[in-house]
Design a protein around this motif. Structure first.
Motif, PDB file in Angstrom:
ATOM      1  N   LEU A  79       0.870  -1.179   0.000  1.00 56.06           N
ATOM      2  CA  LEU A  79       0.000   0.000   0.000  1.00 56.06           C
ATOM      3  C   LEU A  79       0.899   1.220   0.000  1.00 56.06           C
ATOM      4  O   LEU A  79       1.643   1.472   0.959  1.00 56.06           O
ATOM      5  N   PRO A  81       1.271   5.331  -1.124  1.00 55.30           N
ATOM      6  CA  PRO A  81       0.616   6.581  -1.526  1.00 55.30           C
ATOM      7  C   PRO A  81       1.080   7.091  -2.894  1.00 55.30           C
ATOM      8  O   PRO A  81       0.406   7.925  -3.487  1.00 55.30           O
ATOM      9  N   PHE A 100       2.292  -2.660   4.641  1.00 55.78           N
ATOM     10  CA  PHE A 100       2.190  -1.236   5.012  1.00 55.78           C
ATOM     11  C   PHE A 100       3.491  -0.793   5.672  1.00 55.78           C
ATOM     12  O   PHE A 100       4.174  -1.599   6.314  1.00 55.78           O
ATOM     13  N   ASP A 106       3.635  12.171   8.243  1.00 53.81           N
ATOM     14  CA  ASP A 106       4.281  13.477   8.238  1.00 53.81           C
ATOM     15  C   ASP A 106       3.251  14.504   7.852  1.00 53.81           C
ATOM     16  O   ASP A 106       2.307  14.215   7.142  1.00 53.81           O
ATOM     17  N   ASN A 117      11.208   9.280   0.761  1.00 54.06           N
ATOM     18  CA  ASN A 117      10.271   9.137   1.865  1.00 54.06           C
ATOM     19  C   ASN A 117      10.339   7.714   2.381  1.00 54.06           C
ATOM     20  O   ASN A 117      11.022   6.866   1.837  1.00 54.06           O
ATOM     21  N   ARG A 118       9.619   7.450   3.431  1.00 47.50           N
ATOM     22  CA  ARG A 118       9.782   6.172   4.108  1.00 47.50           C
ATOM     23  C   ARG A 118       9.107   5.009   3.370  1.00 47.50           C
ATOM     24  O   ARG A 118       9.665   3.924   3.318  1.00 47.50           O
ATOM     25  N   THR A 119       7.896   5.233   2.863  1.00 43.66           N
ATOM     26  CA  THR A 119       7.250   4.123   2.157  1.00 43.66           C
ATOM     27  C   THR A 119       8.112   3.700   0.969  1.00 43.66           C
ATOM     28  O   THR A 119       8.092   2.544   0.554  1.00 43.66           O
ATOM     29  N   GLY A 133      -6.251   6.219  -2.523  1.00 41.22           N
ATOM     30  CA  GLY A 133      -6.678   7.601  -2.703  1.00 41.22           C
ATOM     31  C   GLY A 133      -5.556   8.570  -2.394  1.00 41.22           C
ATOM     32  O   GLY A 133      -4.465   8.174  -1.998  1.00 41.22           O
ATOM     33  N   THR A 138      -3.586   7.219   8.602  1.00 38.49           N
ATOM     34  CA  THR A 138      -2.759   6.590   9.640  1.00 38.49           C
ATOM     35  C   THR A 138      -2.612   5.118   9.247  1.00 38.49           C
ATOM     36  O   THR A 138      -3.391   4.601   8.437  1.00 38.49           O
TER      37      THR A 138
HETATM   38  N1  SAM Z   1       4.597   9.758   5.572  1.00 41.14           N
HETATM   39  C1  SAM Z   1       4.765   8.362   5.244  1.00 41.14           C
HETATM   40  C2  SAM Z   1       5.526   8.288   3.945  1.00 41.14           C
HETATM   41  O1  SAM Z   1       6.207   9.252   3.643  1.00 41.14           O
HETATM   42  O2  SAM Z   1       5.505   7.296   3.278  1.00 41.14           O
HETATM   43  C3  SAM Z   1       3.409   7.662   5.184  1.00 41.14           C
HETATM   44  C4  SAM Z   1       3.074   7.077   6.490  1.00 41.14           C
HETATM   45  S1  SAM Z   1       1.453   6.387   6.584  1.00 41.14           S
HETATM   46  C5  SAM Z   1       1.000   7.049   8.112  1.00 41.14           C
HETATM   47  C6  SAM Z   1       1.746   4.682   6.991  1.00 41.14           C
HETATM   48  C7  SAM Z   1       1.465   3.682   5.880  1.00 41.14           C
HETATM   49  O3  SAM Z   1       0.072   3.668   5.550  1.00 41.14           O
HETATM   50  C8  SAM Z   1       2.180   3.952   4.567  1.00 41.14           C
HETATM   51  O4  SAM Z   1       3.498   3.433   4.581  1.00 41.14           O
HETATM   52  C9  SAM Z   1       1.294   3.195   3.565  1.00 41.14           C
HETATM   53  O5  SAM Z   1       1.614   1.798   3.525  1.00 41.14           O
HETATM   54  C10 SAM Z   1      -0.093   3.361   4.170  1.00 41.14           C
HETATM   55  N2  SAM Z   1      -0.853   4.496   3.566  1.00 41.14           N
HETATM   56  C11 SAM Z   1      -1.288   5.628   4.192  1.00 41.14           C
HETATM   57  N3  SAM Z   1      -2.004   6.409   3.342  1.00 41.14           N
HETATM   58  C12 SAM Z   1      -2.022   5.752   2.146  1.00 41.14           C
HETATM   59  C13 SAM Z   1      -2.603   6.034   0.864  1.00 41.14           C
HETATM   60  N4  SAM Z   1      -3.303   7.146   0.629  1.00 41.14           N
HETATM   61  N5  SAM Z   1      -2.407   5.122  -0.128  1.00 41.14           N
HETATM   62  C14 SAM Z   1      -1.691   3.981   0.093  1.00 41.14           C
HETATM   63  N6  SAM Z   1      -1.132   3.658   1.270  1.00 41.14           N
HETATM   64  C15 SAM Z   1      -1.295   4.524   2.293  1.00 41.14           C
END
Ligand code: SAM
Length: 211
Positions: A79, A81, A100, A106, A117-119, A133, A138
């Motif tokens: 997953l 973003p 995930f 952030d 970024n981390r993902t 989306g 979170t």
């Molecule tokens: N700020 C972080 C980054 O720079 O990647 C994202 C952290 S988010 C709180 C934690 C995890 O939720 C992400 O690594 C991703 O796997 C999932 N996630 C959160 N929002 C998402 C989105 N809109 N689409 C896909 N995955 C999402």
């Protein structure tokens, strides 16, 4: 297809109270839905909280997901973003493992706007990616939305959301959470039990330190 497994690859050295509440919630909801929850890349030195360890169906593994699924990468959906395709109910037939990033968000979300970024640490491992989306969720919300899509077969755009809710800290102050949440039946955003108290406590210390 096999029961679904939700894996959070823990990308931080510590496991703070926010992550603990999120992970306990993911573990309980996964178990209730007949799915497994695994926290991977857990350093052997990290002592996991009892509240998490004892949730039925929860497992922790010190290996990275890359090692755990080295022979079986096609079963795993990241997953992400930054992915170009949105997660759909049909992906529930293609994948049985959903991955995930176990990191707090952030504000503004780095994963959406810049390449470093981390993902992206997980993206480099070569798993297929899907987006939930355009708004950052979170980690527990991202798992909840994934479960609703792939297990309950509800399309992404039919899930009710609350964006950037204002949480009341006391009678004079409130704080805006920079995330998208799922809307519960009571019309409020679904958050881990205890999160509101933690937000209140942390906001007294200075909210800015959290991100
Ligand atoms: N700020 C972080 C980054 O720079 O990647 C994202 C952290 S988010 C709180 C934690 C995890 O939720 C992400 O690594 C991703 O796997 C999932 N996630 C959160 N929002 C998402 C989105 N809109 N689409 C896909 N995955 C999402």
């Amino acid at each position: 297809m096999a029961n679904k497994t939700y894996i959070v690859e823990h990308l931080d050295d510590e496991l703070g109270p926010w992550s603990e509440l999120e992970y306990v919630t993911i573990a309980k909801e996964s178990h209730a839905a007949g799915a497994n929850f695994c926290l991977s890349s857990v350093p052997s030195t990290l002592v996991l909280p009892a509240a998490l360890k004892h949730v039925p169906g929860f497992t922790a593994d010190e290996h990275s997901v890359e090692t755990l699924y080295a022979e079986d990468k096609t079963r795993v959906c990241l997953l992400d973003p930054a992915a170009t395709k949105e997660l759909s109910p049909e992906d529930g037939d293609l994948f049985d493992v959903f991955l995930f990033g176990g990191i707090l968000g952030d504000d503004p979300p780095r994963g959406m706007w810049i390449i470093v970024n981390r993902t992206s640490e997980l993206r480099k491992k070569g798993f297929q990616g899907r987006r939930l989306g355009p708004k950052q969720m979170t980690t527990d919300t991202a798992v909840r939305v994934t479960r609703l899509i792939v297990q309950e077969r509800i399309p992404l755009d039919k899930i009710p959301y609350v964006d950037y809710p204002e949480l009341r800290i006391n009678k004079n102050e409130s704080t805006e959470m920079p995330f998208r949440y799922v809307k519960g039946e009571d019309g409020e955003c679904i958050m881990p039990e205890g999160m509101l108290d933690l937000v209140k406590k942390d906001s007294e210390k200075g909210f800015g330190d959290l991100f």
